[in-house]
Design a protein around this motif. Structure first.
Motif, mmCIF file in Angstrom:
data_model
loop_
_atom_site.group_PDB
_atom_site.id
_atom_site.type_symbol
_atom_site.label_atom_id
_atom_site.label_comp_id
_atom_site.label_asym_id
_atom_site.label_seq_id
_atom_site.Cartn_x
_atom_site.Cartn_y
_atom_site.Cartn_z
ATOM 1 N N ASN A 180 0.856 -1.184 0.000
ATOM 2 C CA ASN A 180 0.000 0.000 0.000
ATOM 3 C C ASN A 180 0.897 1.240 0.000
ATOM 4 O OD1 ASN A 180 -1.693 2.164 0.672
ATOM 5 N ND2 ASN A 180 -3.058 0.846 1.842
ATOM 6 N N LYS A 195 -0.507 4.461 -0.460
ATOM 7 C CA LYS A 195 -1.422 5.602 -0.354
ATOM 8 C C LYS A 195 -0.808 6.743 0.460
ATOM 9 C CE LYS A 195 -5.604 7.313 -0.936
ATOM 10 N NZ LYS A 195 -6.146 7.625 -2.217
ATOM 11 N N LYS A 196 -0.202 6.408 1.605
ATOM 12 C CA LYS A 196 0.386 7.430 2.475
ATOM 13 C C LYS A 196 1.894 7.318 2.446
ATOM 14 C CE LYS A 196 -1.298 7.959 6.528
ATOM 15 N NZ LYS A 196 -1.792 7.705 7.874
ATOM 16 N N GLY A 197 2.559 8.442 2.343
ATOM 17 C CA GLY A 197 4.011 8.464 2.410
ATOM 18 C C GLY A 197 4.670 7.858 1.185
ATOM 19 N N ASN A 198 5.967 7.613 1.303
ATOM 20 C CA ASN A 198 6.747 7.094 0.189
ATOM 21 C C ASN A 198 7.302 5.702 0.431
ATOM 22 O OD1 ASN A 198 6.457 9.392 -1.473
ATOM 23 N ND2 ASN A 198 7.894 10.465 -0.143
ATOM 24 N N SER A 229 3.627 0.103 2.623
ATOM 25 C CA SER A 229 3.196 -0.639 3.806
ATOM 26 C C SER A 229 2.822 -2.048 3.360
ATOM 27 C CB SER A 229 1.981 0.049 4.430
ATOM 28 O OG SER A 229 1.361 -0.803 5.360
#
Length: 149
Positions: free
Chosen positions: A84, A86-89, A92
């Motif tokens: 995933n 979606k958030k950050g670089n 996850s």
């Protein structure tokens, strides 16, 4: 479960300097498992993959399945299919099932696909650092997900 399907002219997977699995013309399957996957996901994917019409008929139309042409299959476990971003670089990996859950499901997927195709399915080595080489044919690449609506 998610499977990235690539029609290939050839493919192989190495661990270190050893070739673990290789095929000539056929399908390379990168297989990811998530926490909610089970027997129904395996059965759906096996039937879908075996019957997908990804090979050309005598008129050059993708109208034949792997069952029709008898081509080879190489399946490689690939937890990153559930990465995933979606958030950050940094991806996850929380959606990917851990080895004690995913390895038995991957092994059963390979077993059932082998039975359906009536021939062995080549594999990599679960959990190993693998190098996968392929010549994509077409290129034909599809992502299928047993949970997709």
């Amino acid at each position: 479960m998610r499977v990235l399907i690539q029609r290939v002219k050839q493919a192989q997977v190495d661990v270190g300097h050893e070739t673990i699995g290789q095929i000539n013309a056929g399908l390379l399957l990168l297989v990811g498992v998530t926490h909610e996957d089970g027997a129904a996901d395996i059965q759906w994917l096996v039937n879908k993959i075996a019957n997908l019409r990804l090979f050309n008929d005598e008129n050059g139309v993708m109208n034949l399945s792997i069952l029709d042409v008898g081509a080879d299959v190489l399946a490689v476990s690939q937890f990153t299919l559930f990465g995933n971003v979606k958030k950050g670089n940094r991806p996850s990996w929380g959606e990917a099932a851990p080895g004690p859950i995913s390895q038995p499901l991957f092994d059963e997927f390979v077993r059932q696909l082998s039975l359906k195709l009536t021939k062995p399915v080549a594999t990599g080595r679960f959990g190993a650092d693998m190098q996968v080489a392929l010549i994509n044919d077409g290129p034909i690449t599809l992502l299928i997900d047993s949970k997709a609506p």
